[in-house]
Design a protein around this motif. Structure first.
Motif, PDB file in Angstrom:
ATOM      1  N   LEU A 105      51.870  30.118  42.702  1.00 17.12           N
ATOM      2  CA  LEU A 105      51.463  31.548  42.627  1.00 17.12           C
ATOM      3  C   LEU A 105      50.017  31.543  43.035  1.00 17.12           C
ATOM      4  N   ASN A 106      49.508  32.512  43.587  1.00 15.18           N
ATOM      5  CA  ASN A 106      47.964  32.644  43.794  1.00 15.18           C
ATOM      6  C   ASN A 106      47.166  33.039  42.419  1.00 15.18           C
ATOM      7  N   PHE A 107      45.950  32.745  42.409  1.00 22.46           N
ATOM      8  CA  PHE A 107      45.335  33.174  41.015  1.00 22.46           C
ATOM      9  C   PHE A 107      44.977  34.804  40.875  1.00 22.46           C
ATOM     10  N   LYS A 108      45.231  35.447  42.157  1.00 19.67           N
ATOM     11  CA  LYS A 108      45.009  36.744  42.254  1.00 19.67           C
ATOM     12  C   LYS A 108      46.035  37.296  41.769  1.00 19.67           C
ATOM     13  N   THR A 109      47.321  36.925  41.427  1.00 15.21           N
ATOM     14  CA  THR A 109      48.531  37.649  41.290  1.00 15.21           C
ATOM     15  C   THR A 109      48.316  38.286  39.820  1.00 15.21           C
ATOM     16  N   CYS A 110      48.785  39.449  39.833  1.00 10.03           N
ATOM     17  CA  CYS A 110      48.636  40.230  38.562  1.00 10.03           C
ATOM     18  C   CYS A 110      47.390  40.460  37.846  1.00 10.03           C
ATOM     19  N   ARG A 111      46.246  40.133  38.684  1.00 13.00           N
ATOM     20  CA  ARG A 111      44.963  40.095  37.995  1.00 13.00           C
ATOM     21  C   ARG A 111      44.480  41.458  37.425  1.00 13.00           C
ATOM     22  N   HIS A 112      45.119  42.486  37.667  1.00 10.41           N
ATOM     23  CA  HIS A 112      44.785  43.759  37.226  1.00 10.41           C
ATOM     24  C   HIS A 112      45.545  44.019  35.935  1.00 10.41           C
ATOM     25  N   ILE A 113      46.373  43.427  35.654  1.00  6.85           N
ATOM     26  CA  ILE A 113      47.351  43.666  34.273  1.00  6.85           C
ATOM     27  C   ILE A 113      46.474  43.014  33.072  1.00  6.85           C
ATOM     28  N   ASP A 114      46.087  43.757  32.236  1.00  6.13           N
ATOM     29  CA  ASP A 114      45.440  43.326  30.814  1.00  6.13           C
ATOM     30  C   ASP A 114      44.416  42.471  30.907  1.00  6.13           C
ATOM     31  N   LYS A 115      43.390  42.845  32.172  1.00  4.01           N
ATOM     32  CA  LYS A 115      42.461  42.145  32.506  1.00  4.01           C
ATOM     33  C   LYS A 115      41.463  41.356  31.407  1.00  4.01           C
ATOM     34  N   LYS A 116      41.231  42.177  30.371  1.00  2.00           N
ATOM     35  CA  LYS A 116      40.262  41.520  29.430  1.00  2.00           C
ATOM     36  C   LYS A 116      41.022  41.616  28.017  1.00  2.00           C
ATOM     37  N   GLY A 117      42.444  41.546  27.877  1.00  2.00           N
ATOM     38  CA  GLY A 117      43.230  41.497  26.783  1.00  2.00           C
ATOM     39  C   GLY A 117      43.191  40.507  25.776  1.00  2.00           C
ATOM     40  N   ALA A 118      42.861  39.362  26.407  1.00  2.00           N
ATOM     41  CA  ALA A 118      42.705  38.049  25.494  1.00  2.00           C
ATOM     42  C   ALA A 118      41.860  38.313  24.326  1.00  2.00           C
TER      43      ALA A 118
END
Length: 230
Positions: A193-206
């Motif tokens: 998968l590309n690193f951009k996959t799903c990047r919009h999800i939970d972006k700073k949730g760590a």
């Protein structure tokens, strides 16, 4: 083991071998305090269970901090969720701030020993590459160049390289084709998968408020599961 063989297998978390730590770098903040996170490293310096005595079918996961799971509990990383879904052990060789070079280097160093039947790669961002010394391998990027004191000539070379998007693109292609050949030669199925996959999800949730959180990890796991089911 020769110096070259050792560099192929090198993890920058060597100092954490066989130990558990609460943070993996000094400036790692705790922002989302509801997430309880610790980092347990195996005898090779990877946030993964040991593969030394494994005789069962297994998979391997490669990538950068999104694969290592910075700021995420280990059992909520995409590789662990994939393991839960398939029932097959997934060894995680993710490296924080890793590059496409990191992926192919570790694949060359470890796949023939771990002997997985499948490899899963969440490719890191393009503007990164590795530079080796006699003792370690480090990822070079704009951030690293600002923080480290290279001599003027080396800085000039790196900055010129980083001004050309083409250099990133061609380096990414080299690594992708190299990894494909490595896996084909070893009879390993490859899923990427590309690193951009799903990047919009939970972006700073760590936990650190910088990396993507558990919902992102779940989304990446689901993307890989979809690839498996095709």
């Amino acid at each position: 083991m020769s110096d070259i063989e050792r560099l192929y297998k090198y993890s920058k978390y060597q100092d954490y071998k066989n130990s558990t730590v609460s943070k993996i770098h000094g400036n790692e903040e705790i922002v989302n305090k509801e997430l309880e996170v610790s980092y347990k490293f195996n005898e090779h310096g990877f946030r993964s269970k040991s593969w030394e005595d494994n005789k069962e079918e297994c998979y391997v996961a490669f990538g950068c901090s999104n694969t290592l799971g910075v700021g995420n509990p280990e059992d909520r990383r995409w590789s662990n969720l994939l393991e839960d879904h398939t029932g097959v052990t997934v060894y995680n060789l993710g490296i924080g701030h890793g590059s496409a070079d990191t992926v192919t280097r570790l694949a060359k160093g470890w796949l023939h020993e771990i002997k997985p039947t499948k490899v899963f790669v969440l490719w890191p961002p393009h503007p990164r590459w590795e530079v080796a010394t006699k003792n370690q391998v480090m990822t070079v990027s704009a951030t690293v160049l600002r923080e480290r004191h290279f001599n003027e000539e080396l800085n000039k070379i790196h900055y010129v390289s980083m001004d050309e998007t083409f250099n990133f693109e061609i380096n990414s292609l080299r690594n992708k084709y190299t990894l494909k050949v490595i896996c084909e030669e070893l009879g390993i199925d490859l899923y990427t998968l590309n690193f951009k996959t799903c990047r919009h999800i939970d972006k700073k949730g760590a936990r650190d408020g910088e990396h993507s959180g558990p919902f992102y990890q779940r989304a990446i796991a689901d993307e890989f599961i979809n690839l498996l089911d095709k």
